[in-house]
Enzyme design. Structure first.
Site, PDB file in Angstrom:
ATOM      1  N   HIS A  78       0.828  -1.208   0.000  1.00 19.15           N
ATOM      2  CA  HIS A  78       0.000   0.000   0.000  1.00 19.15           C
ATOM      3  C   HIS A  78       0.865   1.263   0.000  1.00 19.15           C
ATOM      4  O   HIS A  78       0.529   2.240  -0.682  1.00 19.15           O
ATOM      5  CB  HIS A  78      -0.946   0.007   1.201  1.00 19.15           C
ATOM      6  CG  HIS A  78      -1.905  -1.129   1.203  1.00 19.15           C
ATOM      7  ND1 HIS A  78      -2.694  -1.449   2.293  1.00 19.15           N
ATOM      8  CD2 HIS A  78      -2.217  -2.061   0.257  1.00 19.15           C
ATOM      9  CE1 HIS A  78      -3.438  -2.507   2.010  1.00 19.15           C
ATOM     10  NE2 HIS A  78      -3.157  -2.892   0.784  1.00 19.15           N
ATOM     11  N   HIS A 241      -9.392  -2.045  -5.140  1.00 18.06           N
ATOM     12  CA  HIS A 241      -8.290  -2.377  -4.235  1.00 18.06           C
ATOM     13  C   HIS A 241      -7.293  -3.306  -4.914  1.00 18.06           C
ATOM     14  O   HIS A 241      -6.082  -3.208  -4.668  1.00 18.06           O
ATOM     15  CB  HIS A 241      -8.773  -3.015  -2.938  1.00 18.06           C
ATOM     16  CG  HIS A 241      -7.628  -3.237  -1.991  1.00 18.06           C
ATOM     17  ND1 HIS A 241      -7.072  -2.223  -1.251  1.00 18.06           N
ATOM     18  CD2 HIS A 241      -6.886  -4.347  -1.729  1.00 18.06           C
ATOM     19  CE1 HIS A 241      -6.047  -2.695  -0.553  1.00 18.06           C
ATOM     20  NE2 HIS A 241      -5.913  -3.983  -0.835  1.00 18.06           N
ATOM     21  N   ASP A 245      -3.268  -2.588  -5.168  1.00 19.04           N
ATOM     22  CA  ASP A 245      -2.199  -3.541  -4.857  1.00 19.04           C
ATOM     23  C   ASP A 245      -1.254  -3.715  -6.042  1.00 19.04           C
ATOM     24  O   ASP A 245      -0.026  -3.739  -5.880  1.00 19.04           O
ATOM     25  CB  ASP A 245      -2.791  -4.902  -4.493  1.00 19.04           C
ATOM     26  CG  ASP A 245      -3.259  -4.982  -3.048  1.00 19.04           C
ATOM     27  OD1 ASP A 245      -2.890  -4.106  -2.237  1.00 19.04           O
ATOM     28  OD2 ASP A 245      -3.992  -5.940  -2.725  1.00 19.04           O
ATOM     29  N   HIS A 268      -0.779 -10.606  -5.225  1.00 19.44           N
ATOM     30  CA  HIS A 268       0.629 -10.244  -5.033  1.00 19.44           C
ATOM     31  C   HIS A 268       1.580 -11.264  -5.650  1.00 19.44           C
ATOM     32  O   HIS A 268       2.585 -10.899  -6.261  1.00 19.44           O
ATOM     33  CB  HIS A 268       0.933 -10.108  -3.545  1.00 19.44           C
ATOM     34  CG  HIS A 268       0.159  -9.023  -2.867  1.00 19.44           C
ATOM     35  ND1 HIS A 268       0.180  -7.723  -3.299  1.00 19.44           N
ATOM     36  CD2 HIS A 268      -0.660  -9.048  -1.788  1.00 19.44           C
ATOM     37  CE1 HIS A 268      -0.599  -6.989  -2.517  1.00 19.44           C
ATOM     38  NE2 HIS A 268      -1.119  -7.773  -1.600  1.00 19.44           N
TER      39      HIS A 268
END
Length: 296
Positions: A78, A241, A245, A268
């Protein structure tokens, strides 16, 4: 030509860490031209410096983790997203624990902190990593297939789709394509919070993870609905969101990106694998200067 950027003065914040549940303090400090982004573990007897570059990625399962020797800095995504979104090239980040605080679960508080520090241009010119050939990575099959791709584009665009079989998520938009600039990032992406399910939170707690997770730093759901009283910040906050990321993970290229990132159900792990795959294919990218006509 676009100039490199740093901040004008040191700023700091303290908050709970998502996984350890402990408090952590970070200090953001100005850095010279061509320094890049460097994390400093100042809680150790001998301070360890870890550059925010792909070669230091050690884990990306539940969060993006950098590691140098046995020393780690985790949950960086973040903060890295805010730095990428605001166009900051050079900064020192002092941290007194292994984990960056989660704050409100988005990058909004980091954006506010960086603005408070007053972003300033430097004398050096900004370099970009420009995609010149498509690079793609995938995993799984059929409905479980996830993939992520980088394509040539003279700007920075993110196109992302999600597929969560949950009524609260499926009732919102499952796709977004957005041209990333400072303005679009701050207005449309930065406030999107991480999200999870109450039953998964309890399972993670039982193995010592997500101990700092709460309604203050995540969208929390049961099997049917969102449990946060205030609801969503954006009507498509879930997919936004995932974009947030990805913007953070992509900044581990070490320079801002000129290209189009397209992904389906990526996280991720896949994002960072794509970063490493790109860097291994020297014919698929090049470093350029003054090659972007858009709004950085």
């Amino acid at each position: 030509m676009f100039k490199q950027c740093t901040i004008s003065r040191p700023v700091s914040t303290t908050g709970i860490c998502l996984h350890s549940g402990k408090k952590s303090r970070i200090v953001l400090r100005p850095a010279d031209v061509n320094t890049g982004i460097i994390f400093h573990r100042v809680d150790l007897h001998n301070i360890v410096d870890i550059p925010a570059k792909a070669e230091y990625i050690s884990d990306a399962h539940l969060a993006t983790v950098l590691q140098k020797g046995s020393v780690r800095v985790s949950t960086i995504e973040h903060l890295m997203s805010a730095l990428h979104g605001l166009g900051i090239d050079n900064i020192h980040i002092d941290i007194n624990s292994e984990e960056i605080p989660i704050l409100d679960g988005s990058s909004d508080r980091f954006v506010d902190l960086l603005k408070h520090a007053r972003i300033r241009e430097q004398e050096g010119f900004k370099d970009f990593i420009k995609i010149i050939n498509v690079v793609e990575i995938s995993e799984g099959e059929g409905d479980n297939k996830k993939w992520a791709r980088l394509e040539p584009y003279n700007g920075f665009v993110v196109a992302f789709s999600i597929d969560f079989r949950h009524p609260a998520i499926s009732s919102t938009a499952n796709f977004i394509e957005i041209n990333i600039s400072k303005e679009s990032y701050v207005k449309n992406i930065s406030r999107a919070r991480t999200f999870g399910f109450i039953k998964e939170l309890k399972e993670l707690n039982s193995i010592g993870l997500a101990c700092g997770g709460s309604f203050e730093n995540a969208i929390v759901m049961d099997d049917f609905k969102i449990l946060n009283e205030e609801g969503l910040r954006y009507k498509d906050e879930f997919v936004k969101h995932k974009v947030l990321d990805a913007i953070g993970d992509l900044y581990l290229l070490g320079k801002p990106l000129l290209g189009r990132f397209v992904a389906h159900k990526s996280g991720h792990s896949l994002n960072t694998r794509l970063v490493n795959l790109l860097l291994s294919k020297s014919d698929s990218w090049k470093v350029v200067r003054n090659n972007y006509k858009g709004n950085i």
